[in-house]
Each structure stands twice: as structure tokens, then as C-alpha cells.
Design a protein around this motif. Structure first.
Motif, PDB file in Angstrom:
ATOM      1  N   GLU A  66       0.817  -1.214   0.000  1.00 12.43           N
ATOM      2  CA  GLU A  66       0.000   0.000   0.000  1.00 12.43           C
ATOM      3  C   GLU A  66       0.847   1.259   0.000  1.00 12.43           C
ATOM      4  O   GLU A  66       0.553   2.222  -0.711  1.00 12.43           O
ATOM      5  N   GLU A  67       1.941   1.267   0.777  1.00 11.07           N
ATOM      6  CA  GLU A  67       2.770   2.476   0.849  1.00 11.07           C
ATOM      7  C   GLU A  67       3.477   2.761  -0.472  1.00 11.07           C
ATOM      8  O   GLU A  67       3.734   3.919  -0.826  1.00 11.07           O
ATOM      9  N   GLU A 100       0.921   4.294  -3.210  1.00 13.45           N
ATOM     10  CA  GLU A 100       0.642   5.729  -3.102  1.00 13.45           C
ATOM     11  C   GLU A 100       1.684   6.579  -3.820  1.00 13.45           C
ATOM     12  O   GLU A 100       1.423   7.724  -4.165  1.00 13.45           O
TER      13      GLU A 100
END
Length: 221
Positions: A174-175, A178
């Protein structure tokens, strides 16, 4: 403004690199011909040649990012563009033993820039193959092309086309998701971090949208 300044600086550096790189390639070609009967030295020339090719790819990425994306639309059959993009990634498909599964609506026609569309799809396909190289087990690249109705509060319902590139790689945290479209951001030891930034720019210039989702396993673009 910051991106424009960054692009201008990158383009200037890339041009300064490309000129001597061309001279190296020409001299290397002449040297290779002179060493035709000396296999040891020829192997050294081959290593230099591969490094020159890699540098030229990096310079090409930087220049692609730096230049304005001029979309020249014409009637295009996107199924043919997908097939061409996958064919140009054949080296990675073969190297990593990837099974390719295409599900394409060949009757679809759209107004698009075929060359830019192929470039964006090729970048996504190559990324998928490189991601799958990091996992054991079956490696499948699935590319789907279909029509879909899109609902918009202002425009109502209208038809559009979806390209879906699905891999069986390790997925994207997820990081990372982004930041993955930021210029020069990369999680790899090699590469410029410009591939996805270029893809995003091309899709945006066509009025399209690029979505990322977790597969089971892998990633869906």
C-alpha cells in the motif's frame, strides 16, 4: 512548475549524455569488427555494448518523461495495439517463463494515439514480467480488453474501453502504491523510476484513468 523545471533539467542532461554515447557505440562497432578473430576481447566488447544499450534506454526514458505528450488521435483497433505491446516484451516473457493469456474484443475501435498507447501498455507488461520474476511457481500475464458503461454525475452513462493487465507477482504494498506514479520513484536496484510516470501521463493525456488493485495473487492495472 516543479515538474516542468525537473523535466527541462533532465532533458538537458540526457542530450549531453546521448551525444558521447553515440560516439562510444560507433567506435565500439568498429572495434568489434577488428576483433572478429579474438573471442576473449569480443566478449569484453559485448559487455560494453550491453551497458551502452542500457544507458540508451535510460536516456530514452528521461527524454520521454521530459517532452510534452502530444496526442495525435486516429481510429485505432486497440486489440492490435495490445498484441504489438506483448510482442515487444517477448524477451522478458521468454526469459521469465511467463504464460500469456489474452482476452481481447477485436471489434472495438477507439480514437487514440496508437504509438503512445502501445508505449504505455508495453511499460505495464514489462513491469508485470519483472515483478513475476521475483516469485516461484506459475507466472501468468493476463491482458483483458472489453467495453464497459461508465456512470458520471455530470455526463450520465457513456461507453468506454478498459485495458486490464493482471499478473501473478508478489503484489504492490500500500505504501508503494501511493507513490508508484511519482517521477524517479522506484523500488528496484536498477531503472529510472520513470516508466509508470510516463504511463500515467499518456493515459491522462487521453482523458483516461489508471487504477491499481490487489490481485489474488499479484496486481491488476
Amino acid at each position: 512548475r516543479q515538474l516542468a523545471a525537473l523535466g527541462a533539467m533532465a532533458a538537458g542532461i540526457a542530450h549531453e549524455i546521448r551525444n558521447p554515447l553515440g560516439a562510444i557505440a560507433l567506435n565500439l562497432e568498429a572495434l568489434t569488427e577488428d576483433l572478429a578473430d579474438r573471442p576473449g576481447e569480443l566478449e569484453l566488447c559485448g559487455r560494453v555494448s550491453r551497458s551502452v544499450t542500457r544507458l540508451d534506454v535510460i536516456v530514452g526514458d528521461v527524454l520521454s518523461f521530459a517532452r510534452d505528450t502530444q496526442v495525435r488521435v486516429a481510429s485505432v483497433r486497440p486489440a492490435e495495439v495490445v498484441i504489438a505491446a506483448v510482442a515487444h516484451a517477448e524477451d522478458l516473457v521468454d526469459a521469465h517463463d511467463v504464460d500469456v493469456d489474452l482476452s481481447l474484443d477485436e471489434e472495438i475501435e477507439i480514437m487514440a494515439d496508437a504509438a503512445l498507447l502501445e508505449q504505455s501498455l508495453l511499460n505495464l507488461v514489462r513491469n508485470a514480467c519483472e515483478a513475476m520474476a521475483m516469485v516461484d511457481g506459475p507466472r501468468r500475464l493476463m491482458v483483458d480488453l472489453r467495453r464497459r458503461e461508465l456512470r458520471d454525475p455530470e455526463r450520465g452513462t457513456f461507453p468506454h474501453v478498459v485495458f486490464e493487465i493482471r499478473d501473478t507477482g508478489p503484489g504492490i504494498p500500500e505504501e508503494v502504491r501511493e507513490r508508484m506514479f511519482n517521477p524517479f520513484f522506484t523500488t528496484r536496484a536498477e531503472g529510472t523510476g520513470l516508466g509508470l510516470a510516463i504511463v500515467h501521463r499518456i493515459i491522462d493525456a487521453h482523458g483516461g484513468r489508471l487504477d491499481v488493485a490487489a490481485g489474488d495473487p499479484g496486481t491488476i492495472m
